[in-house]
Motif scaffolding. Structure first.
Motif, short mmCIF file in Angstrom:
data_model
loop_
_atom_site.label_atom_id
_atom_site.label_comp_id
_atom_site.label_asym_id
_atom_site.label_seq_id
_atom_site.Cartn_x
_atom_site.Cartn_y
_atom_site.Cartn_z
N SER A 143 37.96 -10.85 22.61
CA SER A 143 36.74 -10.26 23.09
C SER A 143 36.14 -11.09 24.44
O SER A 143 35.91 -10.53 25.41
N LEU A 144 36.40 -12.39 24.34
CA LEU A 144 35.86 -13.46 25.13
C LEU A 144 36.42 -13.26 26.40
O LEU A 144 36.04 -13.19 27.47
N PHE A 145 37.96 -13.22 26.48
CA PHE A 145 38.60 -13.11 27.46
C PHE A 145 38.92 -11.54 28.10
O PHE A 145 39.43 -11.46 29.21
N THR A 146 38.59 -10.66 27.47
CA THR A 146 38.88 -9.27 27.86
C THR A 146 37.50 -8.51 28.11
O THR A 146 37.77 -7.54 28.76
N SER A 147 36.32 -8.95 27.68
CA SER A 147 35.08 -8.13 27.94
C SER A 147 34.39 -8.90 28.81
O SER A 147 34.32 -9.97 28.97
N THR A 148 33.63 -8.01 29.53
CA THR A 148 32.61 -8.48 30.34
C THR A 148 31.27 -8.72 29.69
O THR A 148 30.42 -9.47 30.37
N TYR A 149 31.16 -8.46 28.62
CA TYR A 149 29.96 -8.72 27.73
C TYR A 149 30.24 -9.74 26.65
O TYR A 149 31.02 -9.85 25.73
N ILE A 150 29.59 -10.96 26.94
CA ILE A 150 29.86 -12.08 26.11
C ILE A 150 29.07 -11.71 24.71
O ILE A 150 29.72 -12.56 23.48
N ILE A 151 28.33 -10.94 24.44
CA ILE A 151 27.45 -10.93 23.35
C ILE A 151 28.30 -10.37 22.07
O ILE A 151 28.01 -10.81 21.10
N GLY A 152 29.19 -9.63 22.25
CA GLY A 152 30.10 -9.30 21.29
C GLY A 152 30.91 -10.40 20.64
O GLY A 152 31.05 -10.65 19.50
N SER A 153 31.60 -11.19 21.53
CA SER A 153 32.15 -12.43 21.20
C SER A 153 30.85 -13.46 20.50
O SER A 153 31.57 -13.91 19.18
N ILE A 154 29.84 -13.49 20.88
CA ILE A 154 29.07 -14.51 20.16
C ILE A 154 28.66 -13.77 18.70
O ILE A 154 28.59 -14.59 17.81
N PHE A 155 28.63 -12.67 18.49
CA PHE A 155 28.03 -11.95 17.45
C PHE A 155 29.59 -12.39 16.39
O PHE A 155 29.49 -12.78 15.16
N ILE A 156 30.83 -12.14 17.01
CA ILE A 156 32.18 -12.29 15.92
C ILE A 156 32.06 -13.86 15.69
O ILE A 156 32.45 -14.08 14.54
N PHE A 157 31.92 -14.78 16.47
CA PHE A 157 31.96 -16.25 16.09
C PHE A 157 30.72 -16.44 15.10
O PHE A 157 30.96 -17.33 14.45
N THR A 158 29.58 -15.86 15.44
CA THR A 158 28.61 -16.11 14.32
C THR A 158 28.90 -15.67 12.86
O THR A 158 28.78 -16.39 12.10
N VAL A 159 29.57 -14.53 12.80
CA VAL A 159 29.97 -13.90 11.44
C VAL A 159 31.22 -14.88 10.99
O VAL A 159 31.08 -15.16 9.89
N ALA A 160 32.04 -15.37 11.83
CA ALA A 160 33.03 -16.36 11.48
C ALA A 160 32.46 -17.69 10.77
O ALA A 160 32.90 -18.21 9.88
N ALA A 161 31.34 -17.98 11.54
CA ALA A 161 30.81 -19.27 11.24
C ALA A 161 29.97 -19.21 9.68
O ALA A 161 30.31 -19.96 8.79
N ILE A 162 29.43 -17.96 9.70
CA ILE A 162 28.73 -17.68 8.40
C ILE A 162 29.96 -17.91 7.30
O ILE A 162 29.67 -18.22 6.16
N LEU A 163 31.07 -17.05 7.52
CA LEU A 163 31.98 -16.91 6.52
C LEU A 163 32.73 -18.49 6.10
O LEU A 163 32.77 -18.80 5.08
N ILE A 164 32.80 -19.18 7.18
CA ILE A 164 33.19 -20.55 6.86
C ILE A 164 32.26 -21.43 6.22
O ILE A 164 32.68 -21.99 5.12
N VAL A 165 30.93 -21.08 6.24
CA VAL A 165 30.14 -21.72 5.49
C VAL A 165 30.02 -21.33 3.85
O VAL A 165 30.04 -22.04 3.02
N LEU A 166 30.21 -20.00 4.07
CA LEU A 166 30.26 -19.38 2.55
C LEU A 166 31.36 -19.72 1.64
O LEU A 166 31.17 -20.18 0.57
N TYR A 167 32.61 -19.72 2.43
CA TYR A 167 33.86 -19.93 1.65
C TYR A 167 34.05 -21.42 1.36
O TYR A 167 34.40 -21.83 0.50
N GLY A 168 33.35 -22.22 2.32
CA GLY A 168 33.41 -23.76 2.18
C GLY A 168 32.63 -24.17 0.95
O GLY A 168 32.89 -24.94 0.33
N LYS A 169 31.36 -23.46 0.82
CA LYS A 169 30.58 -23.92 -0.33
C LYS A 169 31.25 -23.46 -1.52
O LYS A 169 31.28 -24.20 -2.56
N MET A 170 31.78 -22.23 -1.45
CA MET A 170 32.69 -21.59 -2.70
C MET A 170 33.84 -22.64 -2.96
O MET A 170 33.71 -23.13 -4.28
#
Length: 178
Positions: free
Chosen positions: A139-166
């Motif tokens: 998304s970062l390299f193919t889209s002109t809108y960076i907001i989608g990439s930011i959202f996807i990376f935020t979800v990934a970060a939340i999952l990393i924290v959640l699964y790391g805690k688990m």
């Protein structure tokens, strides 16, 4: 009357989930099924139940497995399929003056369960996070809108924290019992 309760409990907190179901039963709400992050309850007279949860890998021996629990006095409430296995919910009426019963009576079986859960959910979380990161990069390299990439990376970060805690909590439980 029925009631649905949204409650997010992670797989490393099985004890918290069991306590929640026991508390609801003491208030007259009896667990009947789990679907889409919602616990479904049926109302009746309050009773004390012990709830126990197991994770059963698909092995084609479910009938024997359920018979084993039934013979020990456990009522199978429901199954929730996920990750090539099922969460199995059981309950048993509490006998007055008797200690709380459990389906796992030795450390080895409890540790084996926690290792299975840790392994399955760590792999699942890792694959999902990698897919999200790849999607975010595409998304970062193919889209002109960076907001989608930011959202996807935020979800990934939340999952990393959640699964790391688990993973950390399950590893601590394993070390305490080993």
């Amino acid at each position: 009357m029925t009631k649905k309760v949204f409650k997010f409990i992670t797989v490393d907190n099985v004890e918290k989930e069991e306590a929640f179901l026991e508390e609801m039963a003491s208030k007259g709400w009896f667990f009947s099924k789990y679907a889409l992050l919602r616990y479904h309850f049926e109302q009746s007279e309050p009773r004390d139940y012990t709830y126990c949860i197991d994770y059963k890998e698909d092995a084609g021996d479910e009938a024997e497995y359920l018979t084993l629990f039934e013979d020990a006095g456990w009522e199978h409430v429901c199954s929730y399929p996920i990750l090539n296995g099922k969460w199995m919910y059981f309950r048993k009426a509490v006998k007055e003056g008797a200690p709380k019963e459990a389906i796992f009576t030795d450390n080895d079986s409890m540790v084996a369960l926690w290792k299975t859960i840790r392994s399955r959910w760590s792999w699942f979380g890792g694959v999902v996070v990698l897919m999200l990161i790849a999607l975010g990069l595409i998304s970062l390299f193919t889209s002109t809108y960076i907001i989608g990439s930011i959202f996807i990376f935020t979800v990934a970060a939340i999952l990393i924290v959640l699964y790391g805690k688990m993973y950390i909590r399950m590893t601590r439980k394993i070390k305490l019992r080993s």
